[in-house]
Design a protein around this motif. Sequence first.
Motif, PDB file in Angstrom:
ATOM      1  N   LEU A 133      43.724  56.365  26.256  1.00 18.84           N
ATOM      2  CA  LEU A 133      43.171  55.702  25.077  1.00 18.84           C
ATOM      3  C   LEU A 133      42.152  56.611  24.407  1.00 18.84           C
ATOM      4  O   LEU A 133      41.326  57.239  25.071  1.00 18.84           O
ATOM      5  CB  LEU A 133      42.521  54.373  25.468  1.00 18.84           C
ATOM      6  CG  LEU A 133      43.459  53.329  26.071  1.00 18.84           C
ATOM      7  CD1 LEU A 133      42.694  52.064  26.415  1.00 18.84           C
ATOM      8  CD2 LEU A 133      44.602  53.011  25.118  1.00 18.84           C
ATOM      9  N   THR A 134      42.195  56.660  23.093  1.00 19.19           N
ATOM     10  CA  THR A 134      41.319  57.543  22.330  1.00 19.19           C
ATOM     11  C   THR A 134      40.444  56.723  21.388  1.00 19.19           C
ATOM     12  O   THR A 134      40.324  55.502  21.518  1.00 19.19           O
ATOM     13  CB  THR A 134      42.151  58.573  21.542  1.00 19.19           C
ATOM     14  OG1 THR A 134      43.065  57.877  20.679  1.00 19.19           O
ATOM     15  CG2 THR A 134      42.939  59.469  22.496  1.00 19.19           C
ATOM     16  N   TRP A 135      39.863  57.432  20.430  1.00 19.85           N
ATOM     17  CA  TRP A 135      38.891  56.808  19.530  1.00 19.85           C
ATOM     18  C   TRP A 135      39.435  55.604  18.759  1.00 19.85           C
ATOM     19  O   TRP A 135      38.722  54.612  18.591  1.00 19.85           O
ATOM     20  CB  TRP A 135      38.374  57.873  18.567  1.00 19.85           C
ATOM     21  CG  TRP A 135      37.259  57.406  17.685  1.00 19.85           C
ATOM     22  CD1 TRP A 135      37.284  57.246  16.342  1.00 19.85           C
ATOM     23  CD2 TRP A 135      35.941  57.024  18.097  1.00 19.85           C
ATOM     24  NE1 TRP A 135      36.080  56.801  15.880  1.00 19.85           N
ATOM     25  CE2 TRP A 135      35.233  56.654  16.938  1.00 19.85           C
ATOM     26  CE3 TRP A 135      35.291  56.954  19.326  1.00 19.85           C
ATOM     27  CZ2 TRP A 135      33.912  56.230  16.968  1.00 19.85           C
ATOM     28  CZ3 TRP A 135      33.970  56.526  19.358  1.00 19.85           C
ATOM     29  CH2 TRP A 135      33.304  56.173  18.191  1.00 19.85           C
ATOM     30  N   PRO A 136      40.671  55.602  18.239  1.00 22.43           N
ATOM     31  CA  PRO A 136      41.165  54.408  17.525  1.00 22.43           C
ATOM     32  C   PRO A 136      41.119  53.138  18.367  1.00 22.43           C
ATOM     33  O   PRO A 136      40.820  52.054  17.844  1.00 22.43           O
ATOM     34  CB  PRO A 136      42.600  54.796  17.159  1.00 22.43           C
ATOM     35  CG  PRO A 136      42.573  56.278  17.065  1.00 22.43           C
ATOM     36  CD  PRO A 136      41.624  56.726  18.133  1.00 22.43           C
ATOM     37  N   SER A 137      41.412  53.256  19.667  1.00 25.06           N
ATOM     38  CA  SER A 137      41.350  52.075  20.533  1.00 25.06           C
ATOM     39  C   SER A 137      39.925  51.560  20.665  1.00 25.06           C
ATOM     40  O   SER A 137      39.676  50.346  20.641  1.00 25.06           O
ATOM     41  CB  SER A 137      41.912  52.412  21.916  1.00 25.06           C
ATOM     42  OG  SER A 137      43.281  52.716  21.840  1.00 25.06           O
ATOM     43  N   LEU A 138      38.969  52.480  20.804  1.00 22.44           N
ATOM     44  CA  LEU A 138      37.570  52.064  20.927  1.00 22.44           C
ATOM     45  C   LEU A 138      37.086  51.388  19.646  1.00 22.44           C
ATOM     46  O   LEU A 138      36.332  50.407  19.691  1.00 22.44           O
ATOM     47  CB  LEU A 138      36.703  53.279  21.253  1.00 22.44           C
ATOM     48  CG  LEU A 138      37.041  54.001  22.568  1.00 22.44           C
ATOM     49  CD1 LEU A 138      36.120  55.192  22.767  1.00 22.44           C
ATOM     50  CD2 LEU A 138      36.933  53.052  23.747  1.00 22.44           C
ATOM     51  N   ILE A 139      37.512  51.905  18.506  1.00 18.70           N
ATOM     52  CA  ILE A 139      37.138  51.274  17.235  1.00 18.70           C
ATOM     53  C   ILE A 139      37.720  49.868  17.148  1.00 18.70           C
ATOM     54  O   ILE A 139      37.046  48.915  16.738  1.00 18.70           O
ATOM     55  CB  ILE A 139      37.620  52.140  16.057  1.00 18.70           C
ATOM     56  CG1 ILE A 139      36.877  53.485  16.038  1.00 18.70           C
ATOM     57  CG2 ILE A 139      37.420  51.407  14.736  1.00 18.70           C
ATOM     58  CD1 ILE A 139      37.343  54.415  14.951  1.00 18.70           C
ATOM     59  N   CYS A 140      38.979  49.731  17.544  1.00 21.34           N
ATOM     60  CA  CYS A 140      39.631  48.419  17.507  1.00 21.34           C
ATOM     61  C   CYS A 140      38.938  47.439  18.451  1.00 21.34           C
ATOM     62  O   CYS A 140      38.739  46.269  18.111  1.00 21.34           O
ATOM     63  CB  CYS A 140      41.105  48.583  17.876  1.00 21.34           C
ATOM     64  SG  CYS A 140      42.089  47.092  17.645  1.00 21.34           S
ATOM     65  N   ILE A 141      38.549  47.911  19.633  1.00 21.70           N
ATOM     66  CA  ILE A 141      37.852  47.042  20.593  1.00 21.70           C
ATOM     67  C   ILE A 141      36.511  46.588  20.029  1.00 21.70           C
ATOM     68  O   ILE A 141      36.121  45.422  20.148  1.00 21.70           O
ATOM     69  CB  ILE A 141      37.673  47.780  21.931  1.00 21.70           C
ATOM     70  CG1 ILE A 141      39.030  48.004  22.601  1.00 21.70           C
ATOM     71  CG2 ILE A 141      36.755  46.993  22.865  1.00 21.70           C
ATOM     72  CD1 ILE A 141      38.972  48.888  23.820  1.00 21.70           C
ATOM     73  N   SER A 142      35.787  47.511  19.396  1.00 25.67           N
ATOM     74  CA  SER A 142      34.488  47.144  18.825  1.00 25.67           C
ATOM     75  C   SER A 142      34.634  46.162  17.666  1.00 25.67           C
ATOM     76  O   SER A 142      33.782  45.300  17.464  1.00 25.67           O
ATOM     77  CB  SER A 142      33.763  48.403  18.349  1.00 25.67           C
ATOM     78  OG  SER A 142      34.478  49.028  17.293  1.00 25.67           O
ATOM     79  N   GLU A 143      35.717  46.268  16.909  1.00 30.26           N
ATOM     80  CA  GLU A 143      35.921  45.358  15.782  1.00 30.26           C
ATOM     81  C   GLU A 143      36.253  43.941  16.246  1.00 30.26           C
ATOM     82  O   GLU A 143      35.823  42.965  15.629  1.00 30.26           O
ATOM     83  CB  GLU A 143      37.052  45.884  14.893  1.00 30.26           C
ATOM     84  CG  GLU A 143      36.683  47.138  14.113  1.00 30.26           C
ATOM     85  CD  GLU A 143      37.845  47.653  13.283  1.00 30.26           C
ATOM     86  OE1 GLU A 143      38.964  47.109  13.438  1.00 30.26           O
ATOM     87  OE2 GLU A 143      37.639  48.588  12.490  1.00 30.26           O
ATOM     88  N   TYR A 144      37.008  43.832  17.331  1.00 29.53           N
ATOM     89  CA  TYR A 144      37.448  42.513  17.781  1.00 29.53           C
ATOM     90  C   TYR A 144      36.599  41.951  18.916  1.00 29.53           C
ATOM     91  O   TYR A 144      36.885  40.861  19.403  1.00 29.53           O
ATOM     92  CB  TYR A 144      38.908  42.575  18.240  1.00 29.53           C
ATOM     93  CG  TYR A 144      39.876  42.790  17.112  1.00 29.53           C
ATOM     94  CD1 TYR A 144      40.057  41.821  16.133  1.00 29.53           C
ATOM     95  CD2 TYR A 144      40.603  43.971  17.009  1.00 29.53           C
ATOM     96  CE1 TYR A 144      40.942  42.020  15.088  1.00 29.53           C
ATOM     97  CE2 TYR A 144      41.489  44.175  15.966  1.00 29.53           C
ATOM     98  CZ  TYR A 144      41.656  43.198  15.013  1.00 29.53           C
ATOM     99  OH  TYR A 144      42.530  43.399  13.981  1.00 29.53           O
ATOM    100  N   SER A 145      35.573  42.694  19.336  1.00 31.50           N
ATOM    101  CA  SER A 145      34.717  42.173  20.404  1.00 31.50           C
ATOM    102  C   SER A 145      33.809  41.090  19.836  1.00 31.50           C
ATOM    103  O   SER A 145      33.356  41.188  18.696  1.00 31.50           O
ATOM    104  CB  SER A 145      33.875  43.300  21.002  1.00 31.50           C
ATOM    105  OG  SER A 145      33.053  43.883  20.015  1.00 31.50           O
ATOM    106  N   PRO A 146      33.505  40.052  20.623  1.00 23.26           N
ATOM    107  CA  PRO A 146      32.665  38.963  20.115  1.00 23.26           C
ATOM    108  C   PRO A 146      31.227  39.397  19.948  1.00 23.26           C
ATOM    109  O   PRO A 146      30.765  40.321  20.562  1.00 23.26           O
ATOM    110  CB  PRO A 146      32.801  37.889  21.210  1.00 23.26           C
ATOM    111  CG  PRO A 146      33.184  38.641  22.444  1.00 23.26           C
ATOM    112  CD  PRO A 146      33.985  39.817  21.984  1.00 23.26           C
TER     113      PRO A 146
END
Length: 223
Positions: A210-223
């Motif tokens: 997993l790279t940076w796009p996954s981390l960005i997606c996780i931060s966007e959808y994290s509560p």
Amino acid sequence: MPDSLPAFLLTELMMSCVHRHWKSFTSESKRDARESAMKVDKTKKHLDWKCQQVAVTKWVNWVKLHKKTNAAAVEKLERIVGAGRLKRIIAAWHNVAKESKGTKEYFTKLEKGLIQLDEEVQQTGEGCDRLSLLPSSLTLKIFQYLELRDWLNCAEVCYAWKAVIQSGTLWSQIDVSVEKDWITDCTMKQILQNYHPFVTHLNLRGCTTLTWPSLICISEYSP
């Protein structure tokens, strides 16, 4: 000793006297010139220092004069920025809440549709596998023993299996560490986009793919 000196001696004496007086005069002139230059330099330095002192004094007075105005302007800007940030946070929270509510309603309808489908299958007994003949709650229990990759594959089998897989119960705790060599950024983004309202725990231990796009997606959808 003769009463009068020869003319050439008298001339030499006069020249010697003139030379001494001229040498003394030039020495005094040079000394006076040096003293004058030192005085001029000292006066110039004093004038420069006075000019700098006046400039600093004016600057300090200007700062004191505009200090309250600057403080008021900064406070006003902070209020404007804070209000804008708060407005964006509230709008984002509203969108997430609206999306989460719509997603839950969608899954609820799917589950209700699954129950109706089970009833029709039980009546006809045709066109479905044995797993689809079971109640949806029991089918969900069976799917809980599968891994993440299996869920995604099972969702492509038929409508009944897809409805069970899309239940929020399966996606509350996602352990990606067991699929660390298989998971990709695209898959992670797809999972979070579809099931992020139900995710409460996400294990990414050892997921080096997993790279940076996954981390960005996780931060966007994290509560």
